[in-house]
Design a protein around this motif. Structure first.
Motif, short mmCIF file in Angstrom:
data_model
loop_
_atom_site.label_atom_id
_atom_site.label_comp_id
_atom_site.label_asym_id
_atom_site.label_seq_id
_atom_site.Cartn_x
_atom_site.Cartn_y
_atom_site.Cartn_z
N GLU A 1 -89.83 118.46 3.42
CA GLU A 1 -90.45 118.92 2.19
C GLU A 1 -89.51 119.85 1.43
O GLU A 1 -89.38 119.77 0.21
CB GLU A 1 -91.77 119.64 2.55
CG GLU A 1 -92.52 120.24 1.38
CD GLU A 1 -93.16 119.21 0.47
OE1 GLU A 1 -93.04 118.01 0.77
OE2 GLU A 1 -93.76 119.61 -0.55
N LEU A 2 -88.83 120.70 2.19
CA LEU A 2 -87.88 121.64 1.58
C LEU A 2 -86.75 120.88 0.86
O LEU A 2 -86.38 121.20 -0.26
CB LEU A 2 -87.31 122.57 2.65
CG LEU A 2 -86.41 123.70 2.14
CD1 LEU A 2 -87.20 124.65 1.24
CD2 LEU A 2 -85.80 124.48 3.30
N ASP A 3 -86.28 119.86 1.54
CA ASP A 3 -85.24 119.01 0.95
C ASP A 3 -85.67 118.47 -0.40
O ASP A 3 -84.93 118.49 -1.37
CB ASP A 3 -84.98 117.80 1.87
CG ASP A 3 -83.79 118.06 2.77
OD1 ASP A 3 -83.26 119.20 2.70
OD2 ASP A 3 -83.42 117.16 3.53
N ARG A 4 -86.87 117.96 -0.39
CA ARG A 4 -87.39 117.34 -1.62
C ARG A 4 -87.46 118.40 -2.73
O ARG A 4 -87.00 118.17 -3.85
CB ARG A 4 -88.79 116.78 -1.36
CG ARG A 4 -89.33 115.97 -2.51
CD ARG A 4 -90.74 115.48 -2.21
NE ARG A 4 -91.72 116.55 -2.26
CZ ARG A 4 -92.35 116.92 -3.39
NH1 ARG A 4 -92.10 116.31 -4.52
NH2 ARG A 4 -93.23 117.90 -3.38
N VAL A 5 -87.98 119.56 -2.40
CA VAL A 5 -88.14 120.62 -3.39
C VAL A 5 -86.78 121.09 -3.90
O VAL A 5 -86.58 121.32 -5.09
CB VAL A 5 -88.96 121.78 -2.79
CG1 VAL A 5 -88.93 122.99 -3.73
CG2 VAL A 5 -90.39 121.34 -2.55
N MET A 6 -85.82 121.21 -2.98
CA MET A 6 -84.46 121.61 -3.38
C MET A 6 -83.89 120.59 -4.37
O MET A 6 -83.22 120.96 -5.35
CB MET A 6 -83.54 121.69 -2.16
CG MET A 6 -84.03 122.65 -1.10
SD MET A 6 -83.42 124.31 -1.31
CE MET A 6 -81.89 124.16 -0.40
N GLY A 7 -84.14 119.35 -4.08
CA GLY A 7 -83.67 118.29 -4.97
C GLY A 7 -84.24 118.47 -6.37
O GLY A 7 -83.54 118.34 -7.37
#
Length: 874
Positions: A821-827
């Motif tokens: 989820e963090l990855d997605r948000v960072m993206g």
RNA sequence: GGGGGCGUAGCUCAGUUGGUUAGAGCGUUUGCUUGACAUGCAAGAGGUCACAGAUUCGAGUUCUGUCGUCCCCACCA
């Protein structure tokens, strides 16, 4: 009011409902000056057989458009009919007779026509029945046939007018001759295919010299009709032969060598035999050089007496023997395999012979010009507009239209010849005496007209033209023509120039073009492949509505589509869903009727679905007006399935099963209101089932067919409230996903701890959230730690959700999930950040977009912090 | 030779005037007899939008070119 059955079973009501529509006269168009007319002429199916999938799609599109317009309050005329299909039908009847050992000639013209009319009764009737099965809401009281009195009258009138203006003439031209059907064909009726053939190289001896010219030909049997050999004037190899004489092999004739630019020095030997009677190009060369036209073939494809000893032989047999004779005389140089395009009759597939023959022609140049202009000036619009190019292409390169056919089934040419003085008389009514010499011995032209000559008049001949009938003045010009791209040259184009010529107006404003229905593998459906699928059989299995919907969804205008059972099944499943949703509403709403929303106290969820409905109404109406039927259907299906069934019905249950009477009445009212609107929106696509359900709605009387099409109501848009409510939906989805992510059994209720500023919104929908998210209680907290030590959490737009799950939580999996989820948000942060740091974006993009992007970035940064905190706490 | 369509998820296809995280159906994975529906429900996986440039703050979407594929027209005998 009827009790609804537990399963959707179209067979139980489709036929009954159709009968009711007809008996109530809903299809019958009325000349009503208070209304705006909307007219569609059904492309008349040929009486040769039965409807196929292509028809099913064509008719469904028209019916959908026409029902939409009718509900919108137009005075709709959808005029049905059938086409006598001169050559196609005659071929079929001749085939049928052949099986009985009979020929046309044996039977005679009169008896043959009796059979043809019997055929028309049988198959024309069958087509009408098939149209009814599909649900076509066409006006049966105006059912037309291209050879009925009205249309025949129009044909004579049209021919007469052309004759008077000198736009129709009789002359000997090279035409396409079908030896199978023994008739002339128009250019459009010839289909070319690349066939394997041969190139025969033949010596033509030069008269008085020892030399030869070698010509190459694919059709040696036509050499008996050669009247020259041509070479290119700039071709030095042959310049010395020009003007000399050649001996035509196998005959005792001599022919000249001529120079003509038509000859391509690079192709073949550079010397071409010229056969004006059997080749269109040679015919032109012949005209330029005053060459005789020697026709060496009979109408049935056999050679005539001018072919000498080959007379009476079939063209292919003659070819074989001529080649053998040439070889024996040492005049055959070589034979090469050669692929070339060969023309075939579009009805009987025989190889077409170009032949000089005396036929009737329509002069096209003066007619084509206004037809091109009308589309250029947007008086008629093609949808999609790329088809205008095809239309232009045809009209710009058009040659005169050969309209006479050596057939019996059709409109006999209204021309008589005086047996005494030879005068030609064209008349609307059968003349009794020759106007020139007074003789009563008149003989009518034996030929009939190209079947497309009468089809070309269809938009107005069916309305009574040339008489200025009430129908004609009210319903003409028509509004939309719906047809496949394959008949633009046969029909659309000819209706255009005919309409303009005879009525001074374009025959239709919009031409909606669709593609072909192909089989599962993308092949054209055809009799020879045996891959055709009978729409009636599909209707029998799934119902007409399912077939209709499947033919319109996922299809872009003008594009081909594939028929698959899977698509019909998907449509059926959707309709079943609609059926059950309706059953749910009707079951619960026994004593309530569709409300005036002003009297209902609305909850947030109610406003949300009403808002969604308004959006749906606005968008589908727009799509329908643009003939984007596939998009409209998609939007409707999406609304009913996702918004109405998956969300609103579920959201309404707490109110429905709760104790608050007012809330319950409110929910029921909204359910009925939305269902009622959805049915009306869907009715043009799936008329039967919507009618059936409509008749089960409490308090609804009359037919949905004549109900009003829903109109967008800005007061019911509730934009802000609807948007806020999306947060509740997102919350529910988030909780569901969280439970799945940590392997929590769906049935197990969880306690929700929410950190949120939207406490009021959540509270207002508390029972729905508890029910749909599978929660036991909701607590509002200021910090996640209040939810206990071991929690799983997730951020959504409305709140930060914490669920204490104790030992149920798999820490590793939860960590993985959070990291993802963090990855997605960072993206997202990178993307939005990138956009916002671009000065050009800030400066040039619309303000609203920039603001949205800023808000998004903030939201994601906030989410990022929360997730990171969560990970570190694990 | 001329014109046109198509190339987007495993498959079949949508994608409106360029603008949230590219969609649907089918298939697929996991879990569910949740008081309308197993013809069902929930949650997921799955896409460099054929390729290369160009225009633009921004391209699946507009332009140019390339490749693949299908169709229509013309018909060099």
């Amino acid at each position: 009011m009827r009790e609804m059955q537990t399963t959707y079973n179209p067979k139980e009501f489709e036929d009954r409902i159709y009968g009711e529509w007809v008996s109530r006269g809903y299809f019958t168009a009325k000349v009503d000056p208070a209304k705006v007319p909307f007219t569609v002429m059904m492309p008349p199916p040929n009486i040769t057989g039965q409807l196929h999938m292509g028809h099913a799609m064509d008719e469904t599109m028209q019916d959908t458009i026409v029902r939409f317009k009718r509900m919108q309050g137009y005075s709709v005329l959808w005029l049905p009919g059938t086409d006598h299909a001169s050559i196609a039908t005659e071929v079929k009847i001749v085939d049928q007779m052949k099986k009985e050992g009979l020929s046309k000639e044996q039977l005679g013209r009169e008896e043959f026509l009796r059979r043809a009319w019997a055929w028309k009764e049988k198959y024309g009737g069958r087509i009408v029945e098939q149209l009814k099965k599909l649900g076509s809401s066409c006006d049966w009281s105006r059912l037309a046939f291209t050879m009925d009195e009205r249309c025949s009258n129009a044909v004579r009138e049209a021919f007469f007018r052309l004759y008077e203006k000198g736009l129709v003439y009789r002359g000997s031209r090279i035409i396409n001759w079908c030896p199978g059907c023994k008739t002339a064909l128009s250019d459009a009726e010839v289909e070319y295919s690349e066939d394997a053939g041969f190139f025969w190289y033949i010596r033509y001896p030069v008269e008085g010299e020892e030399e030869f010219l070698i010509v190459a030909t694919t059709r040696p049997e036509t050499m008996f009709g050669d009247t020259a050999v041509a070479v290119n004037p700039s071709d030095k190899r042959f310049s010395r032969y020009v003007g000399k004489t050649l001996r035509l092999p196998l005959t005792d004739r001599t022919i000249p060598v001529v120079a003509d630019g038509y000859v391509d020095p690079e192709f073949g030997t550079g010397a071409v035999k010229i056969t004006p009677a059997h080749d269109p190009n040679d015919f032109e060369v012949g005209l330029r050089h005053n060459l005789p036209v020697v026709r060496v073939m009979n109408d049935d494809g056999t050679m005539n007496e001018l072919a000498g000893e080959y007379a009476g032989l079939d063209r292919y047999e003659a070819r074989k023997r001529a080649v053998a004779a040439l070889e024996a005389q040492g005049l055959l140089v070589k034979v090469e395999p050669h692929k070339h395009n060969v023309g075939h009759c579009y009805r009987c597939r025989s190889t077409v012979e170009p032949i000089v023959s005396k036929q009737w022609f329509v002069k096209m140049a003066p007619l084509a010009k206004p037809a091109i202009e009308a589309v250029m000036k947007n008086k008629t619009k093609f949808v999609p507009d790329r088809f205008a190019k095809i239309y232009y292409n045809w009209l710009e390169n058009i040659r005169d239209w050969c309209i006479s056919r050596q057939l019996w089934w059709g409109h006999r040419i209204p021309v008589w010849y005086c047996d005494d003085c030879g005068e030609t008389i064209c008349a609307k009514d059968t003349p009794t005496v020759c106007p020139k010499c007074g003789s009563a011995r008149l003989t009518q032209d034996e030929d009939v007209l190209d079947t497309w000559f009468s089809s070309a008049l269809w938009p107005f001949s069916t309305l009574g033209w040339p008489d200025c009938t009430e129908d004609f003045s009210y319903f003409y010009p028509t509004d939309a023509l719906v047809t496949g791209y394959d008949i633009i040259p046969f029909w659309v184009m000819r209706m255009m120039f005919s309409g303009l010529e005879y009525t001074g107006k374009v025959p239709f404003r919009d031409v909606l073009i669709h593609g072909l229905v192909r089989d599962e593998q993308g092949r054209k459906m055809s009799k020879s492949l045996g891959n055709g699928i009978d729409p009636l059989e599909v209707i029998d299995r799934y119902g007409a509505d399912s077939l209709r919907l499947s033919l319109l969804t996922g299809v872009a205008p003008g594009n081909d589509t594939r028929y698959t059972d899977a698509k019909v099944e998907a449509a059926r499943n959707f309709i079943n869903k609609l059926w059950n949703a309706a059953r749910f509403v009707v079951m619960n709403a026994k004593d309530v009727s569709v409300p005036d929303l002003g009297t209902v106290r609305l909850q947030p969820a109610d406003r949300w679905i009403i808002s969604r409905l308004q959006t749906c109404i606005r968008e589908t109406t727009l799509s329908m007006q643009k003939y984007d039927l596939g998009i409209a259907a998609d939007k409707l299906v999406d609304f009913v399935r996702n918004d109405f069934c998956d969300w609103y019905i579920e959201l309404s249950k707490p109110a429905l099963y709760g104790d608050d009477g007012e809330k319950k009445r409110g929910a029921l009212g909204v359910l009925l209101f939305v269902l009622d609107s959805a049915l009306r929106l869907l009715h043009p696509f799936i008329p039967f089932v919507t009618e059936e359900i409509y008749s089960c709605l409490p308090g609804r009387e009359g037919s949905i067919m004549v109900a009003e099409y829903p109109r967008y109501n800005a007061r019911l848009a509730y934009k802000k409230e609807a948007k806020a409510f999306e947060g509740v939906i997102e919350l529910i989805k988030t909780v569901r996903a969280m439970k799945v992510a940590v392997n929590c059994p769906p049935a197990k209720k969880v306690r929700l701890f929410l950190v949120t500023e939207g406490r009021r919104l959540v509270n207002a929908n508390k029972s729905a959230v508890l029910r749909l998210a599978g929660a036991s209680e909701i607590e509002f907290v200021s910090d996640g730690s209040e939810a206990g030590e071991k929690t799983v959490s997730q951020v959504c737009g409305l709140c930060h959700v914490f669920i204490p799950l104790g030992e149920l939580v798999n820490l590793e999996e939860e960590k993985k999930r959070l990291e993802k989820e963090l990855d997605r948000v960072m993206g997202e942060i990178a993307r939005a950040g990138g956009k916002l740091s671009n000065v050009n974006f800030i400066a040039k993009a619309p303000k609203k977009l920039v603001e949205d992007e800023r808000a998004k970035l903030e939201k994601y940064i906030d989410m990022k912090a929360k997730i990171e905190k969560q990970i570190s706490e694990l």
